[in-house]
Design an enzyme around this catalytic site. Structure first.
Site, PDB file in Angstrom:
ATOM      1  N   SER A 110     -41.607  35.123 -68.744  1.00  0.00           N
ATOM      2  CA  SER A 110     -40.809  36.020 -68.028  1.00  0.00           C
ATOM      3  C   SER A 110     -39.443  35.348 -67.299  1.00  0.00           C
ATOM      4  CB  SER A 110     -41.507  36.774 -66.728  1.00  0.00           C
ATOM      5  OG  SER A 110     -40.492  37.586 -65.980  1.00  0.00           O
ATOM      6  N   SER A 161     -35.003  36.052 -66.638  1.00  0.00           N
ATOM      7  CA  SER A 161     -34.275  36.975 -65.483  1.00  0.00           C
ATOM      8  C   SER A 161     -33.781  38.078 -66.529  1.00  0.00           C
ATOM      9  CB  SER A 161     -32.919  36.343 -65.150  1.00  0.00           C
ATOM     10  OG  SER A 161     -32.147  35.855 -66.245  1.00  0.00           O
ATOM     11  N   ILE A 162     -33.588  38.005 -67.860  1.00  0.00           N
ATOM     12  CA  ILE A 162     -33.171  39.034 -68.650  1.00  0.00           C
ATOM     13  C   ILE A 162     -34.414  40.037 -69.281  1.00  0.00           C
ATOM     14  CG2 ILE A 162     -31.819  39.598 -70.572  1.00  0.00           C
ATOM     15  CD1 ILE A 162     -30.045  38.803 -68.433  1.00  0.00           C
ATOM     16  N   VAL A 184     -41.929  38.647 -72.275  1.00  0.00           N
ATOM     17  CA  VAL A 184     -42.351  38.643 -73.841  1.00  0.00           C
ATOM     18  C   VAL A 184     -43.952  38.885 -73.764  1.00  0.00           C
ATOM     19  CG1 VAL A 184     -42.940  37.027 -75.688  1.00  0.00           C
ATOM     20  CG2 VAL A 184     -40.765  36.640 -74.555  1.00  0.00           C
ATOM     21  N   LYS A 212     -40.407  40.834 -77.405  1.00  0.00           N
ATOM     22  CA  LYS A 212     -39.459  40.611 -76.135  1.00  0.00           C
ATOM     23  C   LYS A 212     -38.916  41.691 -75.654  1.00  0.00           C
ATOM     24  CE  LYS A 212     -35.698  37.378 -74.782  1.00  0.00           C
ATOM     25  NZ  LYS A 212     -35.098  36.049 -75.350  1.00  0.00           N
ATOM     26  N   ASP A 262     -29.034  26.559 -76.829  1.00  0.00           N
ATOM     27  CA  ASP A 262     -29.932  26.482 -75.531  1.00  0.00           C
ATOM     28  C   ASP A 262     -31.130  25.578 -75.692  1.00  0.00           C
ATOM     29  OD1 ASP A 262     -30.454  27.181 -72.903  1.00  0.00           O
ATOM     30  OD2 ASP A 262     -31.366  29.255 -73.374  1.00  0.00           O
TER      31      ASP A 262
END
Length: 522
Positions: free
Chosen positions: A128, A130-131, A134, A148, A283
């Site tokens: 989990s 902030s956006i 899954v 997702k 990222d």
């Protein structure tokens, strides 16, 4: 309106609680005003360092502000070093939302409930943020997948908090002495775009698909397959990937993974994405990277979470490769010249002064193992040098800088003795050879061939039109057009002549070699 007021009140309370006003007041143009405002809150005791107070405040304000801090941590060209370092510690410590909400989101987005879409669906999320969060599931054909799901109500929350940030930046620009350099409005606008891009999960799926295609034949990197029939802007379904998080060094070593090879493979993957493709996973922190221990894919990297990718055009790649190679060769004069030639440094910058400053930043890093140096610190010193010479860091390279720092951290974990420069130098030299050598010429000609195939048949008609209009009152304009057409004809003739000469030379050489072989052997 009441909710906006309550949110603003919450932000104001947190600002006062952690003394963020004191941080801002230190930059006021009028010191007396700063002293008066500090006096109003005389009852506070603020002894914790400013960077820690800022991080704690962002964590208390919630997911959007945490994301904002994470983005700010990548802008080391704008942030003071202590604040940038502390903000890089921000993590998405967000509890998962309810399974009923996730199921409702899937049903609304894909037009059917999970029990209808999947053979099985685990309502308990495995991750989990902030956006999104899954869940694991299994398709009806037996394929194991990861689902997702976008966190409900995120767009409304983001829009409201971004609006408040715009108000805050307008105020900051009026009172903060360094606001012109920090560019708060531009930073918030960049953050706004970044967040709204991340809200569209179809964009993430498309990024993953592109990266997977780029590495389709690779033995170094694996990217999950996207199942497009189950994808929407708020739900995406991808192949479930099994592996060990790259940060779990002991588990990798116990499985027999060669950590030194893994570290050098990571460097090759990074430079391949940047210089071959101009499209890179931006990222690459350890949470998004797994290592496969399955027999058929043993030791390969697995990339996850493609919400943030970077792109570079040909100019960026050429500029970067020249700078990297100049760094590797310790040709600091060439580094300085490249900055001025590209326009990133003012034209009146003295080459010798910039060269000396770059040498002072970079010379300490060479011929030393990665464990003894910090590219983060070198980067900070380069940014400080940039400020002194009014060099603005280009926006398209910000993500590249962030990813390079991720690579540093990954390299430190896997192989503290890795020399990033020596590992990357042969790859970059090979890439440059392909760009400026015969292979590069052929590839560029192939890319331009469709354009010339379109232009050549039109040349007679364009020349006829230009001659017909030559007597028009606007003769000067038509004359210029005629000159352009003739210039294009001359350019095309030169190209055709060069190609004819080249083909003739190669053919003659082959014939001569054949004759020498035949009669020389006799």
């Amino acid at each position: 309106m009441i909710l906006k007021f309550l949110r603003l009140l919450k932000i104001f309370t947190v600002v006062i609680k952690y003394g963020l006003d004191e941080i801002a007041m230190s930059g006021l143009r009028v010191p007396r005003t700063a002293r008066i405002i500090n006096g109003i809150f005389f009852w506070r005791t603020i002894t914790t360092p400013r960077a820690i107070r800022l991080r704690l405040a962002l964590e208390e304000l919630g997911p959007i502000f945490i994301k904002f801090g994470q983005v700010l941590s990548t802008r080391r060209d704008l942030m003071p070093p202590d604040i940038a370092d502390e903000l890089s510690l921000l993590q998405d410590r967000v509890p998962p939302f309810g399974s009923d909400l996730a199921i409702a989101q899937i049903t609304r987005s894909l037009g059917a409930a999970p029990d209808q879409l999947f053979a099985s669906f685990d309502p308990v999320p495995v991750a989990s943020a902030s956006i999104a969060q899954v869940h694991f599931a299994t398709l009806k054909n037996g394929r194991e997948v990861a689902v997702k799901v976008l966190r409900p109500g995120m767009k409304k929350t983001i829009d409201e908090d971004i609006a408040l940030m715009h108000v805050a930046t307008a105020l900051i620009e009026k009172v903060w002495a360094e606001s012109r350099r920090l560019k708060p409005r531009e930073v918030v606008a960049e953050f706004d775009k970044y967040l709204h891009d991340e809200l569209d999960l179809m964009r993430e799926a498309a990024n993953a698909s592109q990266l997977r295609r780029n590495f389709a034949d690779s033995t170094l990197l694996m990217v999950p397959e996207m199942f497009w029939d189950y994808c929407s802007s708020s739900v995406i379904v991808m192949e479930r990937m099994r592996g060990i998080p790259v940060s779990q060094i002991d588990r990798l070593a116990a499985e027999g993974v060669d950590l030194k090879k893994l570290s050098s493979d990571g460097v090759e993957i990074f430079f391949t994405q940047v210089f071959r493709d101009g499209f890179f996973h931006a990222d690459m922190h350890p949470g998004n990277i797994l290592v496969s221990v399955e027999p058929e894919t043993f030791g390969r990297y697995i990339a996850l979470d493609f919400g943030i990718v970077g792109t570079l055009n040909d100019f960026d790649k050429d500029y970067l490769s020249q700078n990297f190679l100049a760094f590797f060769r310790r040709d600091y004069k060439r580094v300085a010249e490249a900055h001025i030639e590209s326009g990133w440094a003012p034209r009146d910058t003295r080459v010798d002064e910039l060269e000396s400053a770059v040498r002072a930043c970079c010379e300490p890093i060479f011929d030393r193992p990665l464990k003894d140096i910090s590219f983060g610190q070198i980067l900070l010193r380069l940014f400080q040098t940039s400020r002194r010479f009014n060099v603005e860091v280009q926006p398209q390279l910000v993500l590249l800088q962030k990813t390079l720092l991720n690579i540093e951290g990954l390299g430190r974990q896997l192989d503290p003795d890795l020399d990033l420069w020596k590992t990357a130098k042969p790859y970059l030299e090979r890439w440059m050879g392909e760009q400026v050598g015969w292979r590069g010429f052929v590839e560029r000609f192939k890319a331009e061939a469709p354009r010339y195939a379109h232009i050549f048949p039109q040349l007679p008609r364009l020349m006829h039109q230009a001659l017909e209009h030559h007597s028009h009152p606007h003769g000067a304009t038509n004359h210029e057009m005629m000159q352009q057409v003739l210039a294009e004809v001359r350019r095309s003739n030169r190209l055709l002549g060069f190609l004819a000469f080249l083909v003739g030379g190669v053919t003659s050489g082959l014939l001569l070699a054949a004759l020498l072989t035949r009669y020389g052997g006799a």
